[in-house]
Design an enzyme around this catalytic site. Structure first.
Site, mmCIF file in Angstrom:
data_model
loop_
_atom_site.group_PDB
_atom_site.id
_atom_site.type_symbol
_atom_site.label_atom_id
_atom_site.label_comp_id
_atom_site.label_asym_id
_atom_site.label_seq_id
_atom_site.Cartn_x
_atom_site.Cartn_y
_atom_site.Cartn_z
ATOM 1 N N GLU A 116 0.833 -1.199 0.000
ATOM 2 C CA GLU A 116 0.000 0.000 0.000
ATOM 3 C C GLU A 116 0.874 1.259 0.000
ATOM 4 O OE1 GLU A 116 -3.481 -0.162 -0.150
ATOM 5 O OE2 GLU A 116 -3.002 -2.269 -0.467
ATOM 6 N N GLU A 136 -2.331 -10.704 3.381
ATOM 7 C CA GLU A 136 -3.107 -10.620 4.619
ATOM 8 C C GLU A 136 -4.475 -11.277 4.522
ATOM 9 O OE1 GLU A 136 -3.118 -6.288 3.082
ATOM 10 O OE2 GLU A 136 -2.314 -8.220 2.446
#
Length: 269
Positions: A116, A136
């Protein structure tokens, strides 16, 4: 600024600075200290009239492995998760909004929150052997900013977010997750070449080009998508499955946690 966890190097020739995430023993996993230091360094660069571009890279074998899963208690309720994700959104937003270009030079791993961070940069150069992904999902979590569908075509975003698979730098460039993939030995030279080009551009022109492009994404719904993702992720962590994995983080070593998480997929990877 916490100079020990973010190294600052001003180029001697052109108007750019290189910021190096410096927790190599933790694969530059992001904790509060590193997040604060990176934010402070980027704001410092943006306010300096002698700096017109920034390179962000990582010390050691990783750009960033994401958030430091071993450093905090993540067994929280939905409201606390909402606050936590909101702070991450705000911090990543700083990178998107400063009026100078930020270039990610991705060495090694860029995972989860590290990915990110990379995608919130304006331009991305990756090492061909880098490993990138959103693993994740495998422990009932989700990214904090939902940048993938704003960076790559939707089919690729779905693949990475549904499977947790990692891809190399060559594949990242092919699917437009990076501008360019180069041999690892050439990574910093390529990033510096791009920074020099940006630094020699009229700074005001870059400032308003970035503002216009950001506004286009915001008008198209980026802010709304980030906010919706915050809500769904907070709810996700409040489920029994979500709580199980966060509890496991406290009960096992990080290595043991990752081994259990990835065990069902080893024969498929």
């Amino acid at each position: 600024m916490h100079e020990d966890v973010v190294l600052w190097h001003k180029d001697e020739t052109d108007a750019f600075v290189t910021l190096t995430l410096n927790r190599p023993d933790k694969m530059n996993a992001m904790n509060q200290e590193l997040g604060d230091a990176l934010e402070a360094a980027i704001l410092r660069a943006a306010k300096d009239p002698e700096i017109r571009a920034v390179i962000v890279t990582g010390a050691g074998k990783a750009f960033s492995a994401g958030f430091d899963l071993g450093g905090e208690d993540f067994e929280m309720d939905a409201d606390r998760w909402r606050e936590d994700i909101g702070e991450n959104m705000r911090r990543f937003g700083v990178i998107r909004e400063v009026p100078i270009p930020i270039i990610a030079a991705v060495n090694g791993f860029a995972l989860a929150g590290g990915l990110e961070l990379m995608m919130c940069c304006d331009l991305i150069v990756v090492a061909e052997d880098a490993k990138l992904g959103e693993p994740e999902v495998r422990h009932v979590s989700a990214p904090p900013t939902l940048m993938l569908p704003w960076t790559v075509p939707m089919l690729h975003a779905r693949y990475l977010m549904y499977t947790g698979d990692l891809i190399d730098g060559v594949e990242a460039a092919r699917i437009h997750l990076a501008n360019k993939a180069v041999p690892a030995a050439q990574l910093m030279a390529e990033a510096e070449k791009l920074a020099r080009k940006c630094a020699r551009m009229p700074g005001t022109a870059i400032k308003y080009a970035k503002a216009a492009l950001n506004h286009m994404q915001q008008t198209a719904g980026l802010d709304s998508s980030w906010s919706y993702n915050r809500e769904t992720t907070a709810i996700l962590h409040g489920t029994e499955e979500g709580k199980y994995w966060m509890r496991l983080l406290k009960e096992k070593s990080l290595r043991g946690f990752l081994e259990e998480r990835d065990a069902p997929f080893r024969e498929l990877d």
